[in-house]
Design a protein around this motif. Structure first.
Motif, PDB file in Angstrom:
ATOM      1  N   GLY A 147      18.318   1.899  -5.154  1.00  0.00           N
ATOM      2  CA  GLY A 147      16.928   2.237  -5.438  1.00  0.00           C
ATOM      3  C   GLY A 147      16.767   3.044  -6.717  1.00  0.00           C
ATOM      4  O   GLY A 147      16.094   2.600  -7.663  1.00  0.00           O
ATOM      5  N   PRO A 148      17.369   4.236  -6.793  1.00  0.00           N
ATOM      6  CA  PRO A 148      17.228   5.019  -8.027  1.00  0.00           C
ATOM      7  C   PRO A 148      17.874   4.353  -9.234  1.00  0.00           C
ATOM      8  O   PRO A 148      17.373   4.472 -10.355  1.00  0.00           O
ATOM      9  CB  PRO A 148      17.898   6.352  -7.685  1.00  0.00           C
ATOM     10  N   TRP A 149      18.977   3.631  -9.021  1.00  0.00           N
ATOM     11  CA  TRP A 149      19.652   2.980 -10.144  1.00  0.00           C
ATOM     12  C   TRP A 149      18.760   1.892 -10.751  1.00  0.00           C
ATOM     13  O   TRP A 149      18.607   1.804 -11.971  1.00  0.00           O
ATOM     14  CB  TRP A 149      20.988   2.391  -9.678  1.00  0.00           C
ATOM     15  N   THR A 150      18.158   1.037  -9.921  1.00  0.00           N
ATOM     16  CA  THR A 150      17.287  -0.009 -10.454  1.00  0.00           C
ATOM     17  C   THR A 150      16.004   0.581 -11.040  1.00  0.00           C
ATOM     18  O   THR A 150      15.426   0.007 -11.970  1.00  0.00           O
ATOM     19  CB  THR A 150      16.915  -1.038  -9.373  1.00  0.00           C
TER      20      THR A 150
ATOM     21  N   GLU B  48       2.962   1.266  -5.325  1.00  0.00           N
ATOM     22  CA  GLU B  48       3.302   0.272  -4.310  1.00  0.00           C
ATOM     23  C   GLU B  48       4.449  -0.619  -4.769  1.00  0.00           C
ATOM     24  O   GLU B  48       5.347  -0.942  -3.990  1.00  0.00           O
ATOM     25  CB  GLU B  48       2.084  -0.582  -3.962  1.00  0.00           C
ATOM     26  N   GLU B  49       4.471  -1.005  -6.037  1.00  0.00           N
ATOM     27  CA  GLU B  49       5.554  -1.841  -6.550  1.00  0.00           C
ATOM     28  C   GLU B  49       6.888  -1.096  -6.505  1.00  0.00           C
ATOM     29  O   GLU B  49       7.934  -1.699  -6.217  1.00  0.00           O
ATOM     30  CB  GLU B  49       5.236  -2.290  -7.972  1.00  0.00           C
ATOM     31  N   ALA B  50       6.857   0.201  -6.757  1.00  0.00           N
ATOM     32  CA  ALA B  50       8.094   0.995  -6.715  1.00  0.00           C
ATOM     33  C   ALA B  50       8.658   1.040  -5.295  1.00  0.00           C
ATOM     34  O   ALA B  50       9.873   0.905  -5.100  1.00  0.00           O
ATOM     35  CB  ALA B  50       7.830   2.405  -7.233  1.00  0.00           C
ATOM     36  N   ARG B  51       7.787   1.197  -4.305  1.00  0.00           N
ATOM     37  CA  ARG B  51       8.287   1.247  -2.927  1.00  0.00           C
ATOM     38  C   ARG B  51       8.797  -0.124  -2.484  1.00  0.00           C
ATOM     39  O   ARG B  51       9.775  -0.223  -1.725  1.00  0.00           O
ATOM     40  CB  ARG B  51       7.226   1.783  -1.965  1.00  0.00           C
ATOM     41  N   LEU B  52       8.176  -1.200  -2.989  1.00  0.00           N
ATOM     42  CA  LEU B  52       8.680  -2.531  -2.683  1.00  0.00           C
ATOM     43  C   LEU B  52      10.061  -2.737  -3.290  1.00  0.00           C
ATOM     44  O   LEU B  52      10.947  -3.345  -2.665  1.00  0.00           O
ATOM     45  CB  LEU B  52       7.717  -3.592  -3.207  1.00  0.00           C
ATOM     46  N   ARG B  53      10.270  -2.238  -4.512  1.00  0.00           N
ATOM     47  CA  ARG B  53      11.591  -2.367  -5.140  1.00  0.00           C
ATOM     48  C   ARG B  53      12.647  -1.629  -4.332  1.00  0.00           C
ATOM     49  O   ARG B  53      13.745  -2.159  -4.098  1.00  0.00           O
ATOM     50  CB  ARG B  53      11.542  -1.832  -6.582  1.00  0.00           C
ATOM     51  N   VAL B  54      12.332  -0.427  -3.879  1.00  0.00           N
ATOM     52  CA  VAL B  54      13.291   0.341  -3.080  1.00  0.00           C
ATOM     53  C   VAL B  54      13.584  -0.382  -1.768  1.00  0.00           C
ATOM     54  O   VAL B  54      14.739  -0.451  -1.323  1.00  0.00           O
ATOM     55  CB  VAL B  54      12.756   1.765  -2.821  1.00  0.00           C
ATOM     56  N   ALA B  55      12.548  -0.951  -1.135  1.00  0.00           N
ATOM     57  CA  ALA B  55      12.763  -1.707   0.102  1.00  0.00           C
ATOM     58  C   ALA B  55      13.667  -2.907  -0.149  1.00  0.00           C
ATOM     59  O   ALA B  55      14.564  -3.212   0.648  1.00  0.00           O
ATOM     60  CB  ALA B  55      11.424  -2.157   0.673  1.00  0.00           C
ATOM     61  N   ALA B  56      13.449  -3.615  -1.259  1.00  0.00           N
ATOM     62  CA  ALA B  56      14.287  -4.760  -1.588  1.00  0.00           C
ATOM     63  C   ALA B  56      15.744  -4.335  -1.771  1.00  0.00           C
ATOM     64  O   ALA B  56      16.666  -5.053  -1.352  1.00  0.00           O
ATOM     65  CB  ALA B  56      13.770  -5.443  -2.851  1.00  0.00           C
ATOM     66  N   CYS B  57      15.959  -3.188  -2.369  1.00  0.00           N
ATOM     67  CA  CYS B  57      17.328  -2.693  -2.556  1.00  0.00           C
ATOM     68  C   CYS B  57      18.009  -2.438  -1.207  1.00  0.00           C
ATOM     69  O   CYS B  57      19.202  -2.701  -1.049  1.00  0.00           O
ATOM     70  CB  CYS B  57      17.314  -1.421  -3.392  1.00  0.00           C
TER      71      CYS B  57
ATOM     72  N   MET C  21      20.287  -6.433  -9.576  1.00  0.00           N
ATOM     73  CA  MET C  21      21.170  -6.393  -8.407  1.00  0.00           C
ATOM     74  C   MET C  21      22.457  -7.163  -8.673  1.00  0.00           C
ATOM     75  O   MET C  21      23.551  -6.721  -8.279  1.00  0.00           O
ATOM     76  CB  MET C  21      20.452  -6.988  -7.196  1.00  0.00           C
ATOM     77  N   ARG C  22      22.357  -8.307  -9.327  1.00  0.00           N
ATOM     78  CA  ARG C  22      23.565  -9.085  -9.641  1.00  0.00           C
ATOM     79  C   ARG C  22      24.523  -8.270 -10.504  1.00  0.00           C
ATOM     80  O   ARG C  22      25.743  -8.286 -10.295  1.00  0.00           O
ATOM     81  CB  ARG C  22      23.184 -10.385 -10.356  1.00  0.00           C
ATOM     82  N   LEU C  23      23.977  -7.548 -11.470  1.00  0.00           N
ATOM     83  CA  LEU C  23      24.803  -6.678 -12.306  1.00  0.00           C
ATOM     84  C   LEU C  23      25.416  -5.555 -11.469  1.00  0.00           C
ATOM     85  O   LEU C  23      26.625  -5.277 -11.576  1.00  0.00           O
ATOM     86  CB  LEU C  23      23.959  -6.088 -13.434  1.00  0.00           C
ATOM     87  N   ALA C  24      24.605  -4.937 -10.613  1.00  0.00           N
ATOM     88  CA  ALA C  24      25.093  -3.811  -9.814  1.00  0.00           C
ATOM     89  C   ALA C  24      26.206  -4.232  -8.866  1.00  0.00           C
ATOM     90  O   ALA C  24      27.236  -3.544  -8.755  1.00  0.00           O
ATOM     91  CB  ALA C  24      23.933  -3.209  -9.023  1.00  0.00           C
ATOM     92  N   TYR C  25      26.035  -5.384  -8.192  1.00  0.00           N
ATOM     93  CA  TYR C  25      27.054  -5.814  -7.235  1.00  0.00           C
ATOM     94  C   TYR C  25      28.325  -6.284  -7.940  1.00  0.00           C
ATOM     95  O   TYR C  25      29.420  -6.184  -7.373  1.00  0.00           O
ATOM     96  CB  TYR C  25      26.488  -6.910  -6.316  1.00  0.00           C
ATOM     97  N   THR C  26      28.195  -6.786  -9.153  1.00  0.00           N
ATOM     98  CA  THR C  26      29.389  -7.148  -9.912  1.00  0.00           C
ATOM     99  C   THR C  26      30.159  -5.911 -10.345  1.00  0.00           C
ATOM    100  O   THR C  26      31.395  -5.912 -10.397  1.00  0.00           O
ATOM    101  CB  THR C  26      28.997  -7.987 -11.147  1.00  0.00           C
ATOM    102  N   LEU C  27      29.454  -4.844 -10.643  1.00  0.00           N
ATOM    103  CA  LEU C  27      30.111  -3.579 -10.976  1.00  0.00           C
ATOM    104  C   LEU C  27      30.790  -2.949  -9.761  1.00  0.00           C
ATOM    105  O   LEU C  27      31.908  -2.426  -9.849  1.00  0.00           O
ATOM    106  CB  LEU C  27      29.089  -2.583 -11.535  1.00  0.00           C
ATOM    107  N   SER C  28      30.125  -3.000  -8.623  1.00  0.00           N
ATOM    108  CA  SER C  28      30.558  -2.183  -7.479  1.00  0.00           C
ATOM    109  C   SER C  28      31.332  -2.941  -6.426  1.00  0.00           C
ATOM    110  O   SER C  28      31.980  -2.308  -5.581  1.00  0.00           O
ATOM    111  CB  SER C  28      29.335  -1.564  -6.813  1.00  0.00           C
ATOM    112  N   ALA C  29      31.251  -4.270  -6.414  1.00  0.00           N
ATOM    113  CA  ALA C  29      31.798  -5.058  -5.311  1.00  0.00           C
ATOM    114  C   ALA C  29      31.263  -4.554  -3.967  1.00  0.00           C
ATOM    115  O   ALA C  29      31.961  -4.550  -2.956  1.00  0.00           O
ATOM    116  CB  ALA C  29      33.319  -5.048  -5.318  1.00  0.00           C
ATOM    117  N   SER C  30      30.020  -4.105  -3.993  1.00  0.00           N
ATOM    118  CA  SER C  30      29.287  -3.636  -2.814  1.00  0.00           C
ATOM    119  C   SER C  30      29.800  -2.313  -2.253  1.00  0.00           C
ATOM    120  O   SER C  30      29.416  -1.919  -1.147  1.00  0.00           O
ATOM    121  CB  SER C  30      29.332  -4.688  -1.690  1.00  0.00           C
ATOM    122  N   MET C  31      30.623  -1.615  -2.991  1.00  0.00           N
ATOM    123  CA  MET C  31      31.161  -0.353  -2.517  1.00  0.00           C
ATOM    124  C   MET C  31      30.354   0.823  -3.077  1.00  0.00           C
ATOM    125  O   MET C  31      29.903   0.787  -4.229  1.00  0.00           O
ATOM    126  CB  MET C  31      32.634  -0.211  -2.900  1.00  0.00           C
TER     127      MET C  31
END
Length: 503
Positions: free
Chosen positions: A338-341, A355-364, A441-451
């Motif tokens: 959430g904060p990273w995106t 409202e758009e910010a809270r939707l983004r956090v929910a999506a994360c 998100m694709r960039l974040a998960y490639t960096l973190s491997a979901s960890m």
């Protein structure tokens, strides 16, 4: 596995049960626990028809009482074997209006204990309004709860409630008093609602429709308009369109209505009477739109019992957080997104409303809920879970944004033809932000491997004419062709150049 703490369930005070004794039905809902976004474990309804004949005799019929008490004995057994921490019983119009209501109350107490609460009309209106407050993002308008015996109206403005009103305009009561004529029922409703103060507050605002008959009407409207979603909560119909639809239903033979087979047989007889009342609500109140609420009395009762600090939480984020806890590889990682995106959007120069910010956090929080599916179908699986999930505090375009964001997180920036059907509900502004968020998100998960603990150590910032991903030196091995490609894809969506800096 510990059978007392199943892995697919969340801990907390519960289960908790609510029995709603209405004029037409008796219903038990068992909820997983007391929370801001309560999740039903079990839901069962019995059509007891306690309100049948009440307008003429003034009494609950013996056969209806017998059916209701048999249902209550079963419901008590179900609550006991679920280990319910609490079982509340709420009764409404039929019980409070009947001359033999007290004898029925005594019988109910003998089965369910001392938790029975017989609501007045104003209390019923308040509970329905709290159900709307609990399940919509900053609601403003008038709530109408139409049951079998009565109609309750009350103004709501975010979390402020007006004075509740009650009218003898329930579907069952109207069908009897009008001798089965929906047109006559409309005239009765028009006369009763003419002086309603609650409806005066509806002009140009939303009318939140609560109750099974109105949900059945909306379900039929969904079918006839080929609506791309089947979630009833927050289904919205422009008032003028709803008015013409109701007029058509009132003036038609129910058996001949197109698409009537999509409505349950138990709801069909009262459908014209629900339409007759809603037609007059629109004519007199002149709301801008009709917004369906799947939550009402029971959820309002649960919401009222929550501590103020829990009431103040965001129901959408609470529900998304629960799914994150249950289904993602790392709940902590979902909360880091959430904060990273948010910083990524700021670097890209993308503005967001509250409202758009809270939707983004929910999506994360929902970004990793489909990880157990086959890689080729994770996007499709996530869309199905989000499109059909029991989320509150989000309208249908917002729900579409959540689904598209996770779809793009798996499928990349797909063409319009490849998008799931829910994209039809999403405005262009949100579609663009969903693509950006999916790419981030694709960039974040490639960096973190979901960890967890990785992406907070990286930053995406604007430096001059470029978007720059900064990776700390101790994580330098993460840099490479795939990271740079994902960063380029994200920057391209915002017409920016990009680079990676390891320092």
């Amino acid at each position: 596995m510990n059978e007392e703490a199943p892995l697919g369930r969340l801990p907390g005070f519960g289960p908790i049960g609510v029995i709603d004794i209405g004029s037409n039905s008796v219903r038990l809902v068992l909820y997983e626990r007391s929370s801001r976004a309560p999740t039903p474990l079990y839901n069962e309804k019995v059509l007891a028809g306690l309100g049948k004949g009440l307008s003429e005799s003034g009494r609950l019929r013996d056969d209806s009482i017998e059916t209701a008490l048999a249902a209550l004995r079963r419901f008590r057994q179900l609550a006991d074997q679920s280990g319910a921490s609490k079982l509340d019983v709420i009764a409404t119009a039929a019980v409070r209006d009947a001359s033999n209501g007290q004898a029925f109350i005594n019988a109910v107490t003998g089965i369910c204990g001392d938790g029975l609460q017989v609501l007045s009309g104003k209390e019923e209106a308040k509970m329905a309004a709290l159900g709307v407050v609990s399940s919509f993002w900053r609601p403003s308008g008038v709530v109408g709860d139409m049951g079998g015996g009565s109609l309750e109206l009350i103004e709501v403005d975010i979390d402020r409630l007006g004075e509740g009103e009650t009218f003898p305009l329930g579907g069952l009561r109207l069908s009897e008093s009008s001798k089965g004529s929906a047109r006559k029922a409309g005239k009765v409703a028009a006369e009763a609602l003419a002086a309603s103060k609650g409806l005066q507050a509806a002009q140009g605002r939303a009318f939140y429709a609560v109750g099974g008959t109105w949900r059945a009407l909306a379900h039929l409207h969904m079918h006839l308009t080929d609506y791309p979603l089947r979630i009833m909560h927050h289904y919205t119909i422009p008032a003028d369109e709803a008015f013409e639809f109701c007029r058509k239903i009132v003036r038609s033979d129910p058996a001949q209505i197109e698409g009537i087979d999509t409505v349950s047989r138990s709801r069909r007889p009262l459908l014209p009477f629900g339409a007759a009342v809603l037609e007059q609500v629109i004519k007199i109140g002149r709301p801008s739109e009709i917004v369906l609420s799947a939550l009402g009395l029971r959820e309002g009762h649960l919401y009222e019992s929550l501590p103020p600090e829990i009431q103040a939480e965001d129901g959408l984020l609470d529900a998304a957080g629960e799914l994150c806890d249950l289904r993602s590889r790392s709940p902590r990682h979902g909360r880091e997104l959430g904060p990273w995106t948010g910083e990524v959007f700021q670097a890209l120069g993308v503005d967001e409303t509250q409202e758009e910010a809270r939707l983004r956090v929910a999506a994360c929080l929902l970004a990793d809920i489909a990880w157990r599916a086959h890689p080729d179908y994770r996007g499709e699986q996530a869309v199905a879970m989000i499109a059909n999930g029991a989320f509150i505090g989000v309208d249908h375009p917002g729900r579409g944004y959540l689904a598209l964001s996770i779809f793009h997180r798996y499928a990349g920036s797909s063409s319009e033809e490849q998008l799931p059907v829910i994209h039809r509900l999403v405005p262009s502004r949100l579609k663009y932000r969903a693509r950006l968020l999916g790419a981030a998100m694709r960039l974040a998960y490639t960096l973190s491997a979901s960890m967890p603990g990785v992406i907070p150590r990286t930053t995406v910032v604007r430096e001059g004419e470029r978007i720059v991903l900064h990776i700390p030196r101790e994580l330098a091995a993460l840099d490479g062709e795939v990271i740079r490609r994902r960063l380029d894809q994200l920057a391209d969506l915002a017409d920016q150049a990009s680079t990676v800096v390891v320092s």
